[in-house]
Design a protein around this motif. Sequence first.
Motif, PDB file in Angstrom:
ATOM      1  N   SER A 236      52.801  28.379  26.509  1.00 16.84           N
ATOM      2  CA  SER A 236      51.567  28.520  25.740  1.00 16.84           C
ATOM      3  C   SER A 236      50.366  28.618  26.678  1.00 16.84           C
ATOM      4  O   SER A 236      50.132  27.715  27.482  1.00 16.84           O
ATOM      5  CB  SER A 236      51.392  27.319  24.802  1.00 16.84           C
ATOM      6  N   LEU A 237      49.618  29.726  26.564  1.00 14.34           N
ATOM      7  CA  LEU A 237      48.363  29.889  27.281  1.00 14.34           C
ATOM      8  C   LEU A 237      47.232  29.658  26.286  1.00 14.34           C
ATOM      9  O   LEU A 237      47.135  30.360  25.283  1.00 14.34           O
ATOM     10  CB  LEU A 237      48.258  31.291  27.895  1.00 14.34           C
ATOM     11  N   GLN A 238      46.388  28.685  26.575  1.00 16.51           N
ATOM     12  CA  GLN A 238      45.285  28.355  25.683  1.00 16.51           C
ATOM     13  C   GLN A 238      43.959  28.383  26.448  1.00 16.51           C
ATOM     14  O   GLN A 238      43.816  27.744  27.479  1.00 16.51           O
ATOM     15  CB  GLN A 238      45.481  26.962  25.067  1.00 16.51           C
ATOM     16  N   MET A 239      43.011  29.163  25.914  1.00 15.79           N
ATOM     17  CA  MET A 239      41.663  29.144  26.470  1.00 15.79           C
ATOM     18  C   MET A 239      41.003  27.818  26.096  1.00 15.79           C
ATOM     19  O   MET A 239      41.078  27.378  24.941  1.00 15.79           O
ATOM     20  CB  MET A 239      40.829  30.304  25.917  1.00 15.79           C
ATOM     21  N   THR A 240      40.384  27.175  27.070  1.00 10.56           N
ATOM     22  CA  THR A 240      39.741  25.881  26.814  1.00 10.56           C
ATOM     23  C   THR A 240      38.221  25.941  26.935  1.00 10.56           C
ATOM     24  O   THR A 240      37.535  25.036  26.459  1.00 10.56           O
ATOM     25  CB  THR A 240      40.280  24.816  27.776  1.00 10.56           C
ATOM     26  N   SER A 241      37.690  27.007  27.553  1.00  9.90           N
ATOM     27  CA  SER A 241      36.242  27.127  27.667  1.00  9.90           C
ATOM     28  C   SER A 241      35.863  28.558  28.028  1.00  9.90           C
ATOM     29  O   SER A 241      36.542  29.200  28.832  1.00  9.90           O
ATOM     30  CB  SER A 241      35.687  26.177  28.730  1.00  9.90           C
ATOM     31  N   ILE A 242      34.779  29.053  27.409  1.00  6.50           N
ATOM     32  CA  ILE A 242      34.120  30.293  27.812  1.00  6.50           C
ATOM     33  C   ILE A 242      32.638  29.972  27.859  1.00  6.50           C
ATOM     34  O   ILE A 242      32.053  29.562  26.865  1.00  6.50           O
ATOM     35  CB  ILE A 242      34.395  31.440  26.828  1.00  6.50           C
ATOM     36  N   ASP A 243      32.018  30.141  29.023  1.00  4.91           N
ATOM     37  CA  ASP A 243      30.668  29.642  29.206  1.00  4.91           C
ATOM     38  C   ASP A 243      29.835  30.625  30.021  1.00  4.91           C
ATOM     39  O   ASP A 243      30.246  31.066  31.095  1.00  4.91           O
ATOM     40  CB  ASP A 243      30.713  28.278  29.904  1.00  4.91           C
ATOM     41  N   VAL A 244      28.677  30.949  29.489  1.00  5.54           N
ATOM     42  CA  VAL A 244      27.727  31.792  30.207  1.00  5.54           C
ATOM     43  C   VAL A 244      26.480  30.999  30.575  1.00  5.54           C
ATOM     44  O   VAL A 244      25.850  31.246  31.601  1.00  5.54           O
ATOM     45  CB  VAL A 244      27.353  33.037  29.373  1.00  5.54           C
ATOM     46  N   GLY A 245      26.141  30.020  29.730  1.00  5.41           N
ATOM     47  CA  GLY A 245      24.963  29.202  30.009  1.00  5.41           C
ATOM     48  C   GLY A 245      23.665  29.967  29.879  1.00  5.41           C
ATOM     49  O   GLY A 245      22.673  29.656  30.558  1.00  5.41           O
ATOM     50  N   ASN A 246      23.663  30.943  29.019  1.00  4.96           N
ATOM     51  CA  ASN A 246      22.493  31.813  28.861  1.00  4.96           C
ATOM     52  C   ASN A 246      21.723  31.433  27.607  1.00  4.96           C
ATOM     53  O   ASN A 246      22.215  31.590  26.491  1.00  4.96           O
ATOM     54  CB  ASN A 246      22.948  33.269  28.775  1.00  4.96           C
ATOM     55  N   VAL A 247      20.504  30.927  27.771  1.00  9.13           N
ATOM     56  CA  VAL A 247      19.708  30.537  26.602  1.00  9.13           C
ATOM     57  C   VAL A 247      18.783  31.661  26.147  1.00  9.13           C
ATOM     58  O   VAL A 247      18.132  31.559  25.105  1.00  9.13           O
ATOM     59  CB  VAL A 247      18.868  29.274  26.915  1.00  9.13           C
TER      60      VAL A 247
END
Length: 380
Positions: A236-247
């Motif tokens: 099982s491959l699970q994405m745990t975070s996608i982050d750009v930090g763009n406000v």
Amino acid sequence: MTRALDVTALASDLIRHPSVSPDPGESQIALGETLSVMGFEVFHLPFGEGEERTPNLFARRGKSGPHLCFAGHTDVVPPGQDGWRHGPFAGSVDKGVLYGRGACDMKGGIAAFVAAVSSFLAGRSDPKGSISLLITGDEEGPARFGTVKVLEWMKAHNQIPDFCVVGEPTNPTVMGEIIKIGRRGSINVRITVKGRQGHVAYPHRADNPVHRLIHILNELTEKPLDQGSEWFEPSSLQMTSIDVGNVATNVIPAEAKAALNIRFNDLHTGTALKEWIETVCHRHAPDCDVAASISGESFLTSPGPELDALKASVHDVTGREPRLDTGGGTSDARFIALYCAVAEFGLVGASMHQIDEHVAVSDLDTLKRIYERLLERTVA
């Protein structure tokens, strides 16, 4: 002569030594004193420095084979939020139930094995084989200076057993359901795709890393890794975070990050999966960074005489035929499997890491009798 010990009293005493990971050591000192009285040669083996210093214990009774080892950990997770009906470190018994942090994970399991050994030895001449315990203080933490280091010491001192039972709580609802004979491997990966910041109205002056990250993640997740194997479910491959930090809504960001975890079966290795992820990432973003951490490889103990003895011992006491299983998270068995045959069997784990962690006193006694039967079958 060794006298039989009360399993509930032992478990209560261990719980009363607060040992949030890493265990500061008091619970292992108490355990070592009990084992010394029972005729064990006890070695306290701290590894690591400063805040990472981890107490460990190895104890052995007997010199010859066969050599049966019990492995476990005295460290526990923090008590968490308020709301405990009984103090998390009180070791209280109420209406046939023992409460406390570590009751099922896994001070109760340690107590069951020690009590089983005491009953096994009571009124008996020395067994033909050897009995040992490998107890660590950081299983719930990074696991850097615990079982891994003790095993290295054991190998250097000719102390590797023939078979090891890890006392993790393996049963979902009742005693005798499951013996774990393997675990999936685990790899954590962090991907950083770099671009060039710019105004969204002028994309030709920028390089949007989000778009390339999307292509990477799509390729990684579009197909199953496998269909499973004889003893394992599909990886099982699970994405745990996608982050750009763009406000900002009008800025193309300079970088985009993602994190994933793969729990993989025996069709893969951590290194091969890491190389596959790197290939995919660099195909879409040649200058991206890929940081991978393999916390354990998959392992499997094939059915044989040792597992047969454990299965028979479970059936003798519970009347159930335990299912052989490889599910769940990782445990220190992943390290032990590199040295000898290993299986996991312990208490019912429904309340582990929860408020009011608990175990039925009757289950403690059942586990003690199962371990005693295993001793009779293997080292008597």
